[in-house]
Design a protein around this motif. Sequence first.
Motif, mmCIF file in Angstrom:
data_model
loop_
_atom_site.group_PDB
_atom_site.id
_atom_site.type_symbol
_atom_site.label_atom_id
_atom_site.label_comp_id
_atom_site.label_asym_id
_atom_site.label_seq_id
_atom_site.Cartn_x
_atom_site.Cartn_y
_atom_site.Cartn_z
ATOM 1 N N ARG A 197 0.834 -1.200 0.000
ATOM 2 C CA ARG A 197 0.000 0.000 0.000
ATOM 3 C C ARG A 197 0.874 1.257 0.000
ATOM 4 O O ARG A 197 0.594 2.222 -0.722
ATOM 5 N N LEU A 198 1.926 1.237 0.796
ATOM 6 C CA LEU A 198 2.841 2.385 0.837
ATOM 7 C C LEU A 198 3.489 2.601 -0.526
ATOM 8 O O LEU A 198 3.581 3.742 -1.011
ATOM 9 N N PHE A 199 3.932 1.515 -1.166
ATOM 10 C CA PHE A 199 4.540 1.610 -2.490
ATOM 11 C C PHE A 199 3.545 2.191 -3.491
ATOM 12 O O PHE A 199 3.890 3.086 -4.277
ATOM 13 N N ASN A 200 2.303 1.701 -3.473
ATOM 14 C CA ASN A 200 1.286 2.194 -4.397
ATOM 15 C C ASN A 200 1.026 3.687 -4.204
ATOM 16 O O ASN A 200 0.851 4.433 -5.172
ATOM 17 N N ARG A 201 1.006 4.118 -2.961
ATOM 18 C CA ARG A 201 0.715 5.529 -2.703
ATOM 19 C C ARG A 201 1.897 6.426 -3.052
ATOM 20 O O ARG A 201 1.693 7.563 -3.496
ATOM 21 N N VAL A 202 3.092 5.914 -2.876
ATOM 22 C CA VAL A 202 4.266 6.695 -3.286
ATOM 23 C C VAL A 202 4.289 6.842 -4.810
ATOM 24 O O VAL A 202 4.456 7.943 -5.343
ATOM 25 N N THR A 203 4.111 5.718 -5.525
ATOM 26 C CA THR A 203 4.124 5.793 -6.991
ATOM 27 C C THR A 203 2.938 6.600 -7.506
ATOM 28 O O THR A 203 3.056 7.343 -8.488
ATOM 29 N N GLY A 204 1.775 6.479 -6.854
ATOM 30 C CA GLY A 204 0.628 7.284 -7.252
ATOM 31 C C GLY A 204 0.904 8.764 -7.099
ATOM 32 O O GLY A 204 0.557 9.570 -7.972
ATOM 33 N N SER A 205 1.552 9.138 -6.000
ATOM 34 C CA SER A 205 1.899 10.545 -5.783
ATOM 35 C C SER A 205 2.880 11.033 -6.832
ATOM 36 O O SER A 205 2.805 12.186 -7.290
ATOM 37 N N ILE A 206 3.808 10.160 -7.229
ATOM 38 C CA ILE A 206 4.790 10.546 -8.248
ATOM 39 C C ILE A 206 4.098 10.771 -9.591
ATOM 40 O O ILE A 206 4.404 11.731 -10.312
ATOM 41 N N PHE A 207 3.155 9.896 -9.947
ATOM 42 C CA PHE A 207 2.408 10.089 -11.194
ATOM 43 C C PHE A 207 1.671 11.431 -11.182
ATOM 44 O O PHE A 207 1.681 12.172 -12.170
ATOM 45 N N VAL A 208 1.021 11.745 -10.064
ATOM 46 C CA VAL A 208 0.327 13.027 -9.955
ATOM 47 C C VAL A 208 1.329 14.176 -10.053
ATOM 48 O O VAL A 208 1.061 15.214 -10.665
ATOM 49 N N GLY A 209 2.518 13.982 -9.448
ATOM 50 C CA GLY A 209 3.563 14.999 -9.544
ATOM 51 C C GLY A 209 4.003 15.236 -10.976
ATOM 52 O O GLY A 209 4.216 16.383 -11.391
#
Length: 209
Positions: A186-198
Amino acid sequence: MTLQTWWLYAFAVFLLSGTPGPNMLHVMTRSVELGFRRSLAAMAGCMLAIALVLAASAAGLTALLKAIPGAFEVLRYLGVAYLVYLGIKSWRADVSPEDPAGADMARRNSPMALFRGGFTIAISNPKLLLFAAAFFPQFIDPAQPKAPQFAILVGTFTVIEMFWYCTYALAGGTLSAHLRRPSVKRLFNRVTGSIFVGFGAALLTSRAA
């Protein structure tokens, strides 16, 4: 094009392609979720999109789009929307164990679906057209036929880009062994999701030259 010019181009592309971006992150996340071999379809989709964009730029499409008021703005907003969509999708991804034989999972992770996903994320970045228009001409000798030179540049770009895709995918495959626990995944998904939004935010605030 001299051999020295080609080496300079290859070195520049090697450094630029190795820089983390939406394509590399997408390939790595596919590898984390599905393994290196399954991520090859996503790589193929990205590469086809890049090859088409580079060829279109060489054919003069970039100049045509620049001549159409608002064309790049529309493409940019579409690219932003897709990157933000990927970010939200990654952030909200289910981390519970899935049935690999499930029909829905098989459909979502079919080679064609993975190929389409890679193609869409690569083709949705209008900055690639501008990059090709600004970068390629610096290595073209106007005194020599342009078509063979463009072919060499595109071929070199493709080989180097694929090398980095494989590197990121292998890293993702190694990383997947550490993501067995749902909390870590879950942490990995949220980090990568934040990067995509970035990435989407960076594209939104950028301006076409």
